[in-house]
Write an enzyme that holds these catalytic residues in place. Structure first.
Site, PDB file in Angstrom:
ATOM      1  N   GLU A   1       9.871  17.019  14.288  1.00  0.00           N
ATOM      2  CA  GLU A   1      10.322  16.708  12.922  1.00  0.00           C
ATOM      3  C   GLU A   1       9.647  17.682  11.953  1.00  0.00           C
ATOM      4  O   GLU A   1       8.416  17.779  11.912  1.00  0.00           O
ATOM      5  CB  GLU A   1       9.936  15.272  12.567  1.00  0.00           C
ATOM      6  CG  GLU A   1      10.419  14.867  11.190  1.00  0.00           C
ATOM      7  CD  GLU A   1      10.019  13.439  10.831  1.00  0.00           C
ATOM      8  OE1 GLU A   1       8.818  13.113  10.907  1.00  0.00           O
ATOM      9  OE2 GLU A   1      10.909  12.660  10.457  1.00  0.00           O
TER      10      GLU A   1
ATOM     11  N   LYS B   1       0.879  -1.182   0.000  1.00  0.00           N
ATOM     12  CA  LYS B   1       0.000   0.000   0.000  1.00  0.00           C
ATOM     13  C   LYS B   1       0.915   1.230   0.000  1.00  0.00           C
ATOM     14  O   LYS B   1       1.466   1.603   1.041  1.00  0.00           O
ATOM     15  CB  LYS B   1      -0.894  -0.018   1.250  1.00  0.00           C
ATOM     16  CG  LYS B   1      -2.269   0.607   1.085  1.00  0.00           C
ATOM     17  CD  LYS B   1      -2.250   2.092   0.814  1.00  0.00           C
ATOM     18  CE  LYS B   1      -1.893   2.906   2.025  1.00  0.00           C
ATOM     19  NZ  LYS B   1      -1.636   4.331   1.680  1.00  0.00           N
TER      20      LYS B   1
ATOM     21  N   CYS C   1      14.126  10.587   6.625  1.00  0.00           N
ATOM     22  CA  CYS C   1      13.858  10.349   8.049  1.00  0.00           C
ATOM     23  C   CYS C   1      15.088  10.526   8.932  1.00  0.00           C
ATOM     24  O   CYS C   1      14.996  11.045  10.027  1.00  0.00           O
ATOM     25  CB  CYS C   1      13.289   8.952   8.225  1.00  0.00           C
ATOM     26  SG  CYS C   1      14.347   7.681   7.505  1.00  0.00           S
TER      27      CYS C   1
ATOM     28  N   GLU D   1       9.100   1.859  11.196  1.00  0.00           N
ATOM     29  CA  GLU D   1      10.198   2.811  10.949  1.00  0.00           C
ATOM     30  C   GLU D   1       9.556   4.195  10.915  1.00  0.00           C
ATOM     31  O   GLU D   1       8.820   4.516   9.990  1.00  0.00           O
ATOM     32  CB  GLU D   1      10.885   2.498   9.616  1.00  0.00           C
ATOM     33  CG  GLU D   1      11.521   1.125   9.546  1.00  0.00           C
ATOM     34  CD  GLU D   1      12.748   0.968  10.437  1.00  0.00           C
ATOM     35  OE1 GLU D   1      13.220   1.971  10.993  1.00  0.00           O
ATOM     36  OE2 GLU D   1      13.206  -0.175  10.590  1.00  0.00           O
TER      37      GLU D   1
HETATM   38  P1  NAD Z   1       2.253   8.879   7.136  1.00  0.00           P
HETATM   39  O1  NAD Z   1       2.412   8.237   8.459  1.00  0.00           O
HETATM   40  O2  NAD Z   1       1.288   9.975   7.007  1.00  0.00           O
HETATM   41  O3  NAD Z   1       1.814   7.793   6.043  1.00  0.00           O
HETATM   42  C1  NAD Z   1       2.606   6.647   5.788  1.00  0.00           C
HETATM   43  C2  NAD Z   1       1.731   5.580   5.143  1.00  0.00           C
HETATM   44  O4  NAD Z   1       0.753   5.129   6.077  1.00  0.00           O
HETATM   45  C3  NAD Z   1       0.960   6.052   3.925  1.00  0.00           C
HETATM   46  O5  NAD Z   1       0.933   5.009   2.983  1.00  0.00           O
HETATM   47  C4  NAD Z   1      -0.431   6.305   4.500  1.00  0.00           C
HETATM   48  O6  NAD Z   1      -1.456   6.216   3.531  1.00  0.00           O
HETATM   49  C5  NAD Z   1      -0.546   5.179   5.500  1.00  0.00           C
HETATM   50  N1  NAD Z   1      -1.486   5.388   6.591  1.00  0.00           N
HETATM   51  C6  NAD Z   1      -1.938   6.558   7.105  1.00  0.00           C
HETATM   52  N2  NAD Z   1      -2.789   6.318   8.129  1.00  0.00           N
HETATM   53  C7  NAD Z   1      -2.852   4.965   8.264  1.00  0.00           C
HETATM   54  C8  NAD Z   1      -3.551   4.094   9.167  1.00  0.00           C
HETATM   55  N3  NAD Z   1      -4.332   4.565  10.139  1.00  0.00           N
HETATM   56  N4  NAD Z   1      -3.377   2.775   9.026  1.00  0.00           N
HETATM   57  C9  NAD Z   1      -2.561   2.268   8.066  1.00  0.00           C
HETATM   58  N5  NAD Z   1      -1.904   3.034   7.190  1.00  0.00           N
HETATM   59  C10 NAD Z   1      -2.029   4.373   7.289  1.00  0.00           C
HETATM   60  O7  NAD Z   1       3.723   9.309   6.704  1.00  0.00           O
HETATM   61  P2  NAD Z   1       4.176  10.164   5.437  1.00  0.00           P
HETATM   62  O8  NAD Z   1       3.759  11.570   5.657  1.00  0.00           O
HETATM   63  O9  NAD Z   1       3.752   9.456   4.196  1.00  0.00           O
HETATM   64  O10 NAD Z   1       5.757  10.035   5.525  1.00  0.00           O
HETATM   65  C11 NAD Z   1       6.574  10.894   6.255  1.00  0.00           C
HETATM   66  C12 NAD Z   1       6.968  10.272   7.574  1.00  0.00           C
HETATM   67  O11 NAD Z   1       7.632   9.029   7.351  1.00  0.00           O
HETATM   68  C13 NAD Z   1       7.961  11.117   8.350  1.00  0.00           C
HETATM   69  O12 NAD Z   1       7.595  11.164   9.700  1.00  0.00           O
HETATM   70  C14 NAD Z   1       9.266  10.349   8.203  1.00  0.00           C
HETATM   71  O13 NAD Z   1      10.211  10.566   9.218  1.00  0.00           O
HETATM   72  C15 NAD Z   1       8.787   8.957   8.177  1.00  0.00           C
HETATM   73  N6  NAD Z   1       9.810   8.094   7.583  1.00  0.00           N
HETATM   74  C16 NAD Z   1      10.494   7.230   8.395  1.00  0.00           C
HETATM   75  C17 NAD Z   1      11.510   6.443   7.872  1.00  0.00           C
HETATM   76  C18 NAD Z   1      12.286   5.474   8.728  1.00  0.00           C
HETATM   77  O14 NAD Z   1      12.914   4.572   8.169  1.00  0.00           O
HETATM   78  N7  NAD Z   1      12.287   5.605  10.037  1.00  0.00           N
HETATM   79  C19 NAD Z   1      11.816   6.535   6.511  1.00  0.00           C
HETATM   80  C20 NAD Z   1      11.109   7.438   5.736  1.00  0.00           C
HETATM   81  C21 NAD Z   1      10.100   8.207   6.280  1.00  0.00           C
END
Ligand code: NAD
Length: 502
Positions: A406, A199, A307, A273
């Protein structure tokens, strides 16, 4: 050019429309389930917007509960025969897939850049990075092939430790690195013998299709990899689906908590992550010229949307002023512009919502009296595009919002520390624990400082993920790790069979 001129927008729009016209995936109506293109059972669509121009250029179905059902059922049906293949056979398939991904490098890069505005210099490496991850996991197949037999302590009996694939895995990705952050899950899952439902995030639902095409070309059987697009609601249905055996999630900390709560309730293994607010500690003997050459990649990679980047620079008095000058000059000289231009260092941020969020932090830093040394513009430079001026704040105190939360945009904060102990304490003062760097010419001394920083990974004078070594966050930055044998173990469930010694 450091700031975009308003007059560039027409040219930008023309270039980007022409690029989108060359792409095979723009407006798509299907999901990928069981090896086939399947129409969604719903009628809702999500649009794909080019953040450089604000123009819509693509759309995908918003997956429904019955779409998720069908995808999980396809993954379940494909599981027994994929799991029954030998690890060597699966590794060979990963290697073929790696080659097939590389053949799609250019079209994948352009699609990715039009989805999330990542500079083409960044997305141009996405396919080769994905291929490298697939090959690294393929190289770990012997871990699954070699028998693991452990004698009982002091006894005549022994235990055979078998490692079984965990089953059907939900892979949920964010938008900042839409290929890498899927492959980092997909490669170990496939090697382990699992089948998956992917997804992707709403802003980046198209580039991932090249990965599925590559898997088809590599002969990975139908149903082993399934794709359902849609937003958080679709993700939540997938996470909670009764026939999912494991969830692997990369994304924000608040969503990670929600997924962890669901998986806790369901007793479902989960890897998380999450977000970060990593720090670079600049020791008194740091070589600032050398640091300048890695500054953007270490601290604001991908327009600050990475991240693990070290967005907090913490310096002792000896180097503070020189550091502020170097960072200001380096960021000020970096090219902001069309993300399709290979010379661009900073593109737009990924969405208009992200731009507004980042601008809110810029205003917050100004309101809290942090000193802007470059950038700090609070009006978007061009209408329609989601550009944010790369900004450096100096004289930041650790309790300011811009030092604690962040931001996920091209913003660097510089925090003065009294001495090295104070720098370490400041670096450990947020709730996150993902990455970090220690800059110092005496690398042994810098290593010792790095060992005092409470994060899952840290670098000495540079930061990079090593695909053979675990990567993961502590505290609010996550649960579990990816990469390496440890990352492979997350897709395996052991069975200990006790028997008489042979
Ligand atoms: P997000 O949490 O908004 O969304 C991530 C994914 O989760 C998307 O596919 C979204 O559609 C899905 N999602 C949202 N709500 C959900 C739910 N209730 N249940 C299941 N899935 C759901 O994150 P984003 O804005 O897409 O990405 C940015 C974030 O990702 C930043 O905080 C960044 O630090 C983090 N990130 C972490 C790493 C790591 O390895 N630690 C790497 C890259 C990005």
């Amino acid at each position: 050019m450091s700031v975009l001129e308003g007059s560039m927008i027409d040219q930008l729009r023309a270039t980007h429309r022409a690029a989108a016209a060359t792409l095979p995936y723009t407006h798509v109506a299907d999901l990928r389930i069981g090896g086939a293109s399947v129409r969604s059972t719903g009628s809702a669509h999500e649009t794909v917007v080019d953040p450089a121009t604000g123009e819509t250029w693509g759309s995908v179905p918003e997956g429904t509960a019955s779409d998720v059902d069908a995808a999980v059922a396809a993954a379940r049906a494909a599981f027994p025969s994929w799991a029954a293949r030998t690890p060597t056979e699966r590794a060979d398939a990963l290697r073929r897939m790696a080659d097939a991904v590389e053949r799609r490098a250019e079209v994948l890069a352009i699609t990715n850049t039009l989805e999330n505005g990542s500079p083409i210099a960044e997305t141009g490496g996405a396919a080769s990075n994905a291929a490298a991850i697939l090959r690294v996991f393929a190289s770990l197949s012997s871990y699954l092939e070699e028998p693991d037999i452990r004698p009982f302590p002091g006894g005549v009996n022994e235990t055979v430790v078998a490692r079984d694939p965990i089953g059907v895995c939900a892979l949920i990705a964010p938008w900042n690195f839409p290929i890498n952050l899927v492959v980092i899950k997909l490669a170990p899952a496939l090697l382990a013998g699992c089948t998956v439902v992917i997804k992707p995030a709403s802003p980046t639902p198209l580039s991932i299709r090249f990965l599925l095409d590559a898997a088809d070309e590599a002969g990975i059987p139908p149903g082993v990899i399934n794709l359902v697009t849609g937003g958080g609601a679709t993700g939540e249905i997938l996470v909670r689906h009764p026939d999912v055996d494991k969830v692997a999630f990369t994304g924000s900390t608040p969503v990670g908590r929600r997924i962890a709560a669901a998986c806790g309730e369901l007793l479902r293994p989960v890897t998380l992550e999450l977000g970060g607010k990593s720090a670079a500690i600049i020791l008194p003997d740091a070589d600032l010229d050398a640091m300048s050459s890695v500054l953007v990649r270490s601290c604001v990679r991908n327009t600050g949307q990475t991240c693990y980047i070290s967005t907090r620079l913490i310096a002792t008095p000896e180097r503070y002023d020189a550091l502020v000058d170097m960072v200001t000059a380096t960021v000020g000289a970096a090219r902001v512009g069309d993300p399709l231009d290979p010379a661009t260092v900073f593109g737009p941020v990924a969405t208009a919502a992200q731009r507004d969020k980042v601008m809110g932090y810029v205003r917050s830093g100004i309101a809290e009296d942090a000193r802007v040394t470059v950038g700090g513009d609070i009006a978007p430079p061009i209408e329609g595009g989601s550009f944010v001026a790369p900004t450096v704040f100096a004289d930041v105190s650790p309790d300011m919002r811009i030092a604690r939360e962040e931001i996920f945009g091209p913003i660097i904060t510089i925090i003065p520390a009294r001495d090295v102990d104070d720098a370490v304490a400041i670096s450990n003062s947020t709730n996150f624990g993902l990455g970090g760097i220690v800059f110092g010419s005496d690398e042994d001394a810098a290593f010792q400082v790095a060992r005092r920083v409470d994060t899952g990974s840290i670098g000495v004078n540079f930061f990079a993920s090593n695909h053979y070594a675990p990567f993961g966050g502590r505290h609010d930055s996550g649960l579990g790790v990816e990469y390496g044998i440890e990352g492979l173990n997350a897709y395996l469930t052991p069975q200990s069979v006790h028997r008489r010694s042979r």
